[in-house]
Design a protein around this motif. Structure first.
Motif, PDB file in Angstrom:
ATOM      1  N   GLY A   1       1.118  -0.780   0.076  1.00  0.00           N
ATOM      2  CA  GLY A   1      -0.292   0.375  -0.349  1.00  0.00           C
ATOM      3  C   GLY A   1       0.913   1.214   0.126  1.00  0.00           C
ATOM      4  N   THR A   2       1.835   1.475   0.394  1.00  0.00           N
ATOM      5  CA  THR A   2       3.078   2.792   1.029  1.00  0.00           C
ATOM      6  C   THR A   2       3.436   2.483  -0.752  1.00  0.00           C
ATOM      7  N   TRP A   3       3.971   1.929  -1.609  1.00  0.00           N
ATOM      8  CA  TRP A   3       4.013   1.961  -2.795  1.00  0.00           C
ATOM      9  C   TRP A   3       2.793   2.304  -3.994  1.00  0.00           C
ATOM     10  N   PHE A   4       1.684   1.846  -3.736  1.00  0.00           N
ATOM     11  CA  PHE A   4       0.672   2.461  -4.358  1.00  0.00           C
ATOM     12  C   PHE A   4       0.040   3.712  -4.498  1.00  0.00           C
ATOM     13  N   LEU A   5       0.085   3.902  -2.789  1.00  0.00           N
ATOM     14  CA  LEU A   5      -0.893   4.966  -2.490  1.00  0.00           C
ATOM     15  C   LEU A   5      -0.003   5.986  -3.568  1.00  0.00           C
ATOM     16  N   PRO A   6       1.117   6.001  -3.210  1.00  0.00           N
ATOM     17  CA  PRO A   6       2.046   7.830  -3.140  1.00  0.00           C
ATOM     18  C   PRO A   6       1.925   8.091  -4.349  1.00  0.00           C
ATOM     19  N   ARG A   7       1.307   6.430  -5.447  1.00  0.00           N
ATOM     20  CA  ARG A   7       1.479   6.729  -7.006  1.00  0.00           C
ATOM     21  C   ARG A   7       0.391   6.787  -7.518  1.00  0.00           C
ATOM     22  N   ILE A   8      -1.015   6.544  -6.875  1.00  0.00           N
ATOM     23  CA  ILE A   8      -1.835   7.039  -6.767  1.00  0.00           C
ATOM     24  C   ILE A   8      -2.138   8.278  -6.867  1.00  0.00           C
ATOM     25  N   LEU A   9      -2.110   8.013  -5.554  1.00  0.00           N
ATOM     26  CA  LEU A   9      -2.809  10.045  -4.532  1.00  0.00           C
ATOM     27  C   LEU A   9      -1.658  10.721  -4.712  1.00  0.00           C
ATOM     28  N   GLY A  10      -0.270  10.893  -5.069  1.00  0.00           N
ATOM     29  CA  GLY A  10       0.426  11.803  -4.506  1.00  0.00           C
ATOM     30  C   GLY A  10       1.323  11.509  -3.047  1.00  0.00           C
ATOM     31  N   ALA A  11       2.083  12.014  -2.623  1.00  0.00           N
ATOM     32  CA  ALA A  11       2.957  11.299  -2.261  1.00  0.00           C
ATOM     33  C   ALA A  11       2.873  11.754  -0.637  1.00  0.00           C
ATOM     34  N   ALA A  12       1.870  13.159  -0.654  1.00  0.00           N
ATOM     35  CA  ALA A  12       1.866  13.799   0.920  1.00  0.00           C
ATOM     36  C   ALA A  12       0.319  13.279   0.971  1.00  0.00           C
ATOM     37  N   LYS A  13      -0.433  13.160   0.192  1.00  0.00           N
ATOM     38  CA  LYS A  13      -1.700  12.386   0.753  1.00  0.00           C
ATOM     39  C   LYS A  13      -1.889  11.386   1.445  1.00  0.00           C
ATOM     40  N   ALA A  14      -0.898  10.186   0.382  1.00  0.00           N
ATOM     41  CA  ALA A  14      -0.560   8.802   0.815  1.00  0.00           C
ATOM     42  C   ALA A  14      -0.151   8.980   2.204  1.00  0.00           C
ATOM     43  N   ARG A  15       0.956  10.107   2.949  1.00  0.00           N
ATOM     44  CA  ARG A  15       1.458   9.885   4.331  1.00  0.00           C
ATOM     45  C   ARG A  15       0.056  10.228   5.017  1.00  0.00           C
ATOM     46  N   GLU A  16      -0.670  11.004   4.742  1.00  0.00           N
ATOM     47  CA  GLU A  16      -1.688  11.482   5.843  1.00  0.00           C
ATOM     48  C   GLU A  16      -1.955  10.332   5.459  1.00  0.00           C
ATOM     49  N   LEU A  17      -2.867   9.437   5.145  1.00  0.00           N
ATOM     50  CA  LEU A  17      -4.135   8.007   5.201  1.00  0.00           C
ATOM     51  C   LEU A  17      -2.683   7.304   5.907  1.00  0.00           C
ATOM     52  N   TYR A  18      -1.652   6.840   6.078  1.00  0.00           N
ATOM     53  CA  TYR A  18      -1.240   6.231   7.326  1.00  0.00           C
ATOM     54  C   TYR A  18      -0.745   6.324   7.986  1.00  0.00           C
ATOM     55  N   PHE A  19      -0.251   7.699   8.273  1.00  0.00           N
ATOM     56  CA  PHE A  19       0.104   8.408   8.982  1.00  0.00           C
ATOM     57  C   PHE A  19      -1.518   8.941  10.396  1.00  0.00           C
ATOM     58  N   LEU A  20      -2.492   9.533   9.720  1.00  0.00           N
ATOM     59  CA  LEU A  20      -2.968   9.879  10.362  1.00  0.00           C
ATOM     60  C   LEU A  20      -4.421   9.142  10.144  1.00  0.00           C
ATOM     61  N   PRO A  21      -4.477   7.766  10.207  1.00  0.00           N
ATOM     62  CA  PRO A  21      -5.667   6.820   9.873  1.00  0.00           C
ATOM     63  C   PRO A  21      -6.725   7.128  10.360  1.00  0.00           C
ATOM     64  N   GLY A  22      -7.537   6.819   9.238  1.00  0.00           N
ATOM     65  CA  GLY A  22      -8.987   7.144   9.748  1.00  0.00           C
ATOM     66  C   GLY A  22      -9.374   7.039   8.436  1.00  0.00           C
ATOM     67  N   LYS A  23     -11.463   6.365   9.123  1.00  0.00           N
ATOM     68  CA  LYS A  23     -12.108   5.823   7.885  1.00  0.00           C
ATOM     69  C   LYS A  23     -12.851   7.257   6.891  1.00  0.00           C
ATOM     70  N   PHE A  24     -12.784   6.732   5.524  1.00  0.00           N
ATOM     71  CA  PHE A  24     -13.566   7.785   4.670  1.00  0.00           C
ATOM     72  C   PHE A  24     -14.871   7.336   3.784  1.00  0.00           C
ATOM     73  N   ASP A  25     -15.385   7.619   3.316  1.00  0.00           N
ATOM     74  CA  ASP A  25     -16.259   7.051   2.605  1.00  0.00           C
ATOM     75  C   ASP A  25     -16.020   6.974   1.111  1.00  0.00           C
TER      76      ASP A  25
END
Length: 256
Positions: A141-165
């Motif tokens: 996931g930490t390989w794919f999400l920076p490529r899908i979302l960009g580095a900053a957003k991917a780090r946010e989702l991993y370092f600050l986990p939480g549910k989203f719809d």
């Protein structure tokens, strides 16, 4: 093909579906599911007739990640090689689609991110979830999400986990489409049908282009891309596509 205990594998012509089949546990991952999925994706990758592969979950959920109750009860760890599921979903010749309902978190989110396309309905809920259980993350996931979302957003989702719809997943570009639950199966079937009836030579060449560009320099990539493009241009399928366009009809592809 072997019988599976925790997944279903269904094939219809050039399209196949792998269904995680532990609905009583929301398709939470246990070692047997990892083993079954690993074998199934290898079988799919070896089937050169496939043009599209759908990954989904039985019941109300896609996959929330590890079955924590089973993990606490001692059902783990799994064989290291089975973590290669993400590699096959990402690199195999067919187009892979994650069809997401309900929970999609942890390793489930990693598998979804490995697919070429992701669609969800309005029941979908996403979360990286790893930090909340003291884990650093798996299934690439930490390989794919920076490529899908960009580095900053991917780090946010991993370092600050939480549910989203699903609407938020569509807004940030995690999923390609968020579809109302009532229309989900119809639109998924239409998407699969569109890909299953595409030129297999062009589809596989296009998938190879996307995979190779991740690790090739531009000059070498253009050579490989041009070779595939030229091969498609010489094919019977390409000639059929041009004729069908002129004659205003659907092409019939033969894969040659």
């Amino acid at each position: 093909m072997s019988a599976f205990q925790t997944i279903l594998y269904d094939k219809a012509g050039p399209a196949a579906t792998i269904t995680l089949n532990r609905p009583e546990a929301r398709n939470g991952i246990v070692p047997q599911l990892m083993d079954d999925l690993w074998e199934a994706v290898q079988d799919a990758a070896a089937d050169r007739s496939l043009r599209v592969l759908v990954l989904r979950g039985a019941g109300r959920d896609f996959c929330p990640g590890a079955d924590l109750k089973a993990y606490v009860a001692g059902q783990g760890p799994t064989r290291p090689e089975t973590f290669g599921v993400s590699v096959i979903l990402h690199e195999a010749q067919m187009v892979t689609i994650a069809a997401i309902k309900g929970a999609c978190a942890g390793a489930g989110l990693g598998w979804a991110s490995a697919c070429d396309l992701r669609i969800c309905d309005d029941t979908a809920r996403f979360n990286t979830a790893f930090l909340d259980v003291g884990m650093s993350g798996d299934m690439a996931g930490t390989w794919f999400l920076p490529r899908i979302l960009g580095a900053a957003k991917a780090r946010e989702l991993y370092f600050l986990p939480g549910k989203f719809d699903g609407a938020e997943a569509a807004r940030i570009g995690l999923v390609n489409r968020m579809i109302p639950e009532a229309a989900f199966e119809t639109e998924l079937a239409a998407l699969v049908d569109r890909l299953a009836n595409a030129s297999p030579l062009a589809l596989k060449g296009m998938k190879a282009n996307f995979v190779e560009q991740e690790h090739m320099g531009l000059a070498d990539f253009i050579k490989a891309e041009t070779a595939r493009h030229s091969a498609c241009g010489r094919s019977e399928d390409s000639r059929e596509a041009f004729r069908a366009f002129v004659e205003k009809r659907k092409p019939v592809f033969q894969g040659r």
